[in-house]
Design a protein around this motif. Structure first.
Motif, PDB file in Angstrom:
ATOM      1  N   ARG A 171       0.783  -1.305  -0.011  1.00  0.00           N
ATOM      2  CA  ARG A 171       0.152   0.055   0.028  1.00  0.00           C
ATOM      3  C   ARG A 171       0.947   1.189   0.055  1.00  0.00           C
ATOM      4  NH1 ARG A 171      -2.444  -2.910   4.434  1.00  0.00           N
ATOM      5  NH2 ARG A 171      -1.931  -1.393   5.794  1.00  0.00           N
ATOM      6  N   PRO A 172       0.358   2.285  -0.287  1.00  0.00           N
ATOM      7  CA  PRO A 172       1.095   3.635  -0.325  1.00  0.00           C
ATOM      8  C   PRO A 172       1.522   3.792   1.046  1.00  0.00           C
ATOM      9  CG  PRO A 172      -0.716   3.998  -1.786  1.00  0.00           C
ATOM     10  CD  PRO A 172      -0.998   2.611  -1.285  1.00  0.00           C
ATOM     11  N   ILE A 173       2.604   4.565   1.409  1.00  0.00           N
ATOM     12  CA  ILE A 173       2.962   5.031   2.773  1.00  0.00           C
ATOM     13  C   ILE A 173       2.989   6.606   2.837  1.00  0.00           C
ATOM     14  CG2 ILE A 173       4.734   4.724   4.475  1.00  0.00           C
ATOM     15  CD1 ILE A 173       5.654   2.101   3.008  1.00  0.00           C
ATOM     16  N   ARG A 174       2.636   6.938   4.088  1.00  0.00           N
ATOM     17  CA  ARG A 174       2.639   8.256   4.349  1.00  0.00           C
ATOM     18  C   ARG A 174       3.626   8.355   5.468  1.00  0.00           C
ATOM     19  NH1 ARG A 174      -0.015  11.977   8.049  1.00  0.00           N
ATOM     20  NH2 ARG A 174      -1.552  10.422   8.391  1.00  0.00           N
ATOM     21  N   PHE A 175       4.708   9.161   5.329  1.00  0.00           N
ATOM     22  CA  PHE A 175       5.866   9.384   6.289  1.00  0.00           C
ATOM     23  C   PHE A 175       5.642  10.640   7.141  1.00  0.00           C
ATOM     24  CE2 PHE A 175       7.766   6.499   3.016  1.00  0.00           C
ATOM     25  CZ  PHE A 175       8.230   5.484   3.816  1.00  0.00           C
ATOM     26  N   GLY A 176       6.215  10.375   8.259  1.00  0.00           N
ATOM     27  CA  GLY A 176       6.275  11.846   8.907  1.00  0.00           C
ATOM     28  C   GLY A 176       7.345  11.644  10.221  1.00  0.00           C
ATOM     29  N   GLY A 177       7.824  12.608  10.961  1.00  0.00           N
ATOM     30  CA  GLY A 177       8.439  12.506  12.098  1.00  0.00           C
ATOM     31  C   GLY A 177       9.608  13.643  11.991  1.00  0.00           C
ATOM     32  N   VAL A 178      10.721  13.211  12.231  1.00  0.00           N
ATOM     33  CA  VAL A 178      12.126  14.003  12.113  1.00  0.00           C
ATOM     34  C   VAL A 178      13.009  13.374  11.473  1.00  0.00           C
ATOM     35  CG1 VAL A 178      13.765  15.122  13.432  1.00  0.00           C
ATOM     36  CG2 VAL A 178      11.500  14.701  14.410  1.00  0.00           C
ATOM     37  N   GLY A 179      13.689  14.157  10.486  1.00  0.00           N
ATOM     38  CA  GLY A 179      14.989  13.735   9.507  1.00  0.00           C
ATOM     39  C   GLY A 179      15.631  14.824   9.150  1.00  0.00           C
ATOM     40  N   GLY A 180      16.588  14.062   8.349  1.00  0.00           N
ATOM     41  CA  GLY A 180      17.615  15.276   7.751  1.00  0.00           C
ATOM     42  C   GLY A 180      17.417  15.500   6.136  1.00  0.00           C
ATOM     43  N   GLU A 181      18.486  15.872   5.459  1.00  0.00           N
ATOM     44  CA  GLU A 181      18.523  16.179   4.001  1.00  0.00           C
ATOM     45  C   GLU A 181      18.509  14.782   3.293  1.00  0.00           C
ATOM     46  OE1 GLU A 181      22.279  18.150   3.015  1.00  0.00           O
ATOM     47  OE2 GLU A 181      21.759  19.936   4.325  1.00  0.00           O
ATOM     48  N   ALA A 182      19.109  13.811   3.758  1.00  0.00           N
ATOM     49  CA  ALA A 182      18.735  12.556   2.716  1.00  0.00           C
ATOM     50  C   ALA A 182      17.316  12.093   2.842  1.00  0.00           C
ATOM     51  CB  ALA A 182      19.873  11.383   3.516  1.00  0.00           C
ATOM     52  N   MET A 183      16.649  12.275   4.022  1.00  0.00           N
ATOM     53  CA  MET A 183      15.301  11.764   3.960  1.00  0.00           C
ATOM     54  C   MET A 183      14.301  12.718   3.322  1.00  0.00           C
ATOM     55  SD  MET A 183      15.399  10.248   8.234  1.00  0.00           S
ATOM     56  CE  MET A 183      13.270   9.881   8.225  1.00  0.00           C
ATOM     57  N   ALA A 184      14.820  14.205   3.235  1.00  0.00           N
ATOM     58  CA  ALA A 184      13.976  15.081   2.648  1.00  0.00           C
ATOM     59  C   ALA A 184      14.203  14.733   1.129  1.00  0.00           C
ATOM     60  CB  ALA A 184      14.781  16.592   2.820  1.00  0.00           C
ATOM     61  N   ALA A 185      15.383  14.179   0.461  1.00  0.00           N
ATOM     62  CA  ALA A 185      15.468  13.859  -0.673  1.00  0.00           C
ATOM     63  C   ALA A 185      14.567  12.822  -1.239  1.00  0.00           C
ATOM     64  CB  ALA A 185      16.751  13.419  -1.092  1.00  0.00           C
ATOM     65  N   GLU A 186      13.975  11.842  -0.189  1.00  0.00           N
ATOM     66  CA  GLU A 186      12.796  11.115  -0.339  1.00  0.00           C
ATOM     67  C   GLU A 186      11.391  11.485  -0.318  1.00  0.00           C
ATOM     68  OE1 GLU A 186      13.372   7.600  -1.472  1.00  0.00           O
ATOM     69  OE2 GLU A 186      15.780   8.295  -1.709  1.00  0.00           O
ATOM     70  N   GLY A 187      11.545  12.807  -0.253  1.00  0.00           N
ATOM     71  CA  GLY A 187      10.063  13.316  -0.043  1.00  0.00           C
ATOM     72  C   GLY A 187       9.631  13.626   1.489  1.00  0.00           C
TER      73      GLY A 187
END
Length: 390
Positions: free
Chosen positions: A36-52
């Protein structure tokens, strides 16, 4: 209960750059395996931001280590912990994954567990309970349902210490073996011509300031013994100016390179390495580079460490191998004469070098996952199957 085609919600909470990198790879693995599609949230940095990924706040707000830096930013840290807990509780995700940085992420997880007792919580990267403060393993059980371990000996450590369920999912470096290892031509070139010595003084400012002078003096001794050595120092980008300034005082020349690609190219060429203790020793081990390991901390940190550290070595490849195959020189033993004496046989191709090469060859089989599954997919598989522990 989610409907068959409803969206999954997975909250990821990372606290520093290394966790951000793991989080980005985990996001890719989760998307590959999820039905199924996944909605992500939380705390991250630049690498995670590059994944949307949209972080709740900049990861730099919580990326602090050491007693004094934490004390100086305590109010900000506490505010960000409370903010992260509120965000998780309001989002009510299917699973919470905390990634490394236990000082921050465990504070979040323990508070979330009190407010959402049925939410599955997965800890990606085991704290070093096998090395110091072993009682932390049992203290994790009330708020951690599953630990995803990067090192193959960690599940047994958690079992012995009565910690949470723990599974070895593989170290992310396994996914980069092609970048780390020399091809046949590079491997042959390691032992011909002018020797290449990789010098790695650490990634933290305090490590660099303590080790750069002694590493420079070590290189001078080796140059006096062997003649010109091609010394290459892969510099951490954020401390580039500091490293360049300290290298100017060295008597022997050193070439500074920058970026992951340049670092791995250095490893493929290096006949030997002089390195600060840390993850880089595992990179060197997987690249098949014999090494001498050194470390220095403040007197206060040394006094604390002597009371708390539970293992006979602080070198990760040695812990994986179960024996001290790579020599280490800590605190008072970390001197230029001792380091030069240990590095010299590695550059000269003496039996000590061959013994290390043979030991390093075993690292592969000890770290390999069944069917050579990438660690990020192995971790994602457990996260998708996460259930609240009984």
């Amino acid at each position: 209960m989610n409907a068959p085609h409803s969206e999954r919600t997975i909250w990821l909470v990372a606290g520093e750059d290394s966790g951000d990198q793991l989080g980005a790879k985990l996001m890719r693995g989760l998307r590959e395996l999820s039905d199924r599609p996944i909605r992500f949230g939380g705390v991250g940095g630049e690498a995670m931001a590059a994944e949307g990924f949209a972080s709740l706040f900049p990861i730099d707000d919580v990326a602090v280590m050491g007693y004094l830096p934490v004390a100086a930013r305590l109010r900000t840290l506490l505010r960000r912990i409370r903010q992260t807990v509120r965000d998780v509780v309001e989002a009510r995700p299917d699973v919470l994954v905390i990634i490394d940085s236990p000082g921050f992420t465990h504070a979040v997880a323990s508070r979330v567990r009190k407010r959402m007792p049925d939410l599955p919580i997965v800890d990606y990267v085991s704290p070093s309970v096998w090395a110091w403060r072993p009682w932390r393993a049992a203290k994790m059980r009330p708020f951690i349902d599953h630990v995803l371990a990067l090192l193959p000996f960690e599940p047994e450590a958690h079992r012995r210490l009565h910690g949470p369920a723990c599974t070895y999912v593989g170290h992310p470096l396994i996914e980069r073996l092609g970048e780390l290892r020399p091809d046949p031509v590079e491997a042959e070139a390691r032992m011909t011509g002018r020797p290449v010595l990789a010098i790695l003084p650490g990634s933290r400012r305090s490590e660099i300031e303590r080790l750069m002078p002694v590493f420079g003096a070590t290189l001078a001794r080796l140059t006096a013994r062997f003649g010109p050595i091609e010394a290459v120092l892969p510099a951490v980008t954020r401390h580039r100016a500091l490293i360049e300034r300290l290298a100017l005082s060295w008597d022997s020349p050193v070439t500074l390179v920058h970026g992951e690609a340049a670092k791995h190219a250095t490893f493929r060429r290096a006949r030997a390495a002089l390195a600060a203790s840390g993850t880089v020793t595992l990179e060197l081990a997987l690249a098949g580079v014999p090494m001498v390991v050194a470390y220095k901390v403040s007197r206060i940190e040394e006094a604390v460490a002597r009371r708390l550290i539970q293992v006979p070595t602080i070198v990760l490849p040695n812990l994986i191998l179960g024996r001290n195959a790579m020599p280490e020189f800590i605190q008072a033993e970390c001197t230029a004469p001792r380091l030069a004496e240990a590095v010299a046989p590695l550059l000269a191709g003496e039996p000590a070098r061959e013994a290390q090469v043979d030991a390093l060859a075993r690292i592969d089989s000890l770290m390999r996952l069944p069917d050579d599954e990438p660690p990020s997919r192995s971790a994602a598989r457990i996260v998708l199957a996460a259930r609240r522990a009984a």
